[in-house]
Design an enzyme around this catalytic site. Structure first.
Site, short mmCIF file in Angstrom:
data_model
loop_
_atom_site.label_atom_id
_atom_site.label_comp_id
_atom_site.label_asym_id
_atom_site.label_seq_id
_atom_site.Cartn_x
_atom_site.Cartn_y
_atom_site.Cartn_z
N GLU A 1 0.81 -1.22 0.00
CA GLU A 1 0.00 0.00 0.00
C GLU A 1 0.85 1.27 0.00
OE1 GLU A 1 -3.27 0.04 -0.55
OE2 GLU A 1 -3.06 -2.13 -0.72
N TYR B 1 -7.49 -2.45 -12.58
CA TYR B 1 -7.68 -2.02 -11.19
C TYR B 1 -9.17 -1.87 -10.88
CZ TYR B 1 -7.36 0.58 -6.84
OH TYR B 1 -7.50 0.99 -5.54
#
Length: 171
Positions: A77, A119
């Site tokens: 992340e 995505y």
């Protein structure tokens, strides 16, 4: 530790490719909205949560993550670079029980960013898999996405959900 996923990590396949985690429940984060304005290293837009009006809400998935897997998730992340960590209160969709959860909040945002098709596919796959409300899924479907210039990455990411077709330009 309980983590609230509202983007691509809602997808079991996407998260499992990164770390093992146990599904806890689906949840609602009130007074926030979802934005695809987190600038990724590849130049595309990734999900972020933004404080908003009381009528706004973000749906997501609560995962239980073992403490020894959290540093790996933090690296994926971009903790401290692309995202910061915060703690939020979310509400279980099934029982109205509240949970204190960790979430990632974007810190490199820009207007006009769009996600790559793959995505957006991860986000939609997770939303559908976990039965998020139909109106929320329709709103996600309307997000404009674009082709990834890296066809190999597109193919690998789509394969996580059993979609092995190569990227076709101009479609």
């Amino acid at each position: 530790m309980l983590c609230f996923a509202y983007g691509s990590n809602m997808s079991t396949q996407r998260l499992a490719a990164r770390i093992p985690a146990r599904f806890v429940t689906t949840a609602l984060l009130p007074a926030y909205r979802l934005a695809f304005h987190q600038r990724s290293g590849d130049g595309s837009g990734k999900c972020d949560i933004v404080p908003a009006s009381e009528q706004s809400a973000v749906y997501g998935v609560i995962w239980e993550v073992a403490s020894h897997h959290k540093p790996t998730l933090d690296r994926y992340e971009g903790l401290g670079v692309g995202y910061n960590e915060t703690w939020l209160t979310v509400t279980d969709l099934a029982s109205d029980r509240q949970f204190e959860v960790q979430a990632y909040v974007g810190n490199v945002t820009a207007l006009g960013l769009r996600p790559y098709i793959w995505y957006k596919h991860h986000v939609l796959a997770g939303a559908r898999e976990h039965g998020l409300p139909a109106y929320y899924i329709r709103a996600l479907e309307r997000i404009e996405a674009h082709h990834d210039h890296d066809a190999e990455r597109h193919t690998l990411e789509m394969a996580l959900h059993g979609h092995a077709e190569p990227l076709v330009r101009g479609v």
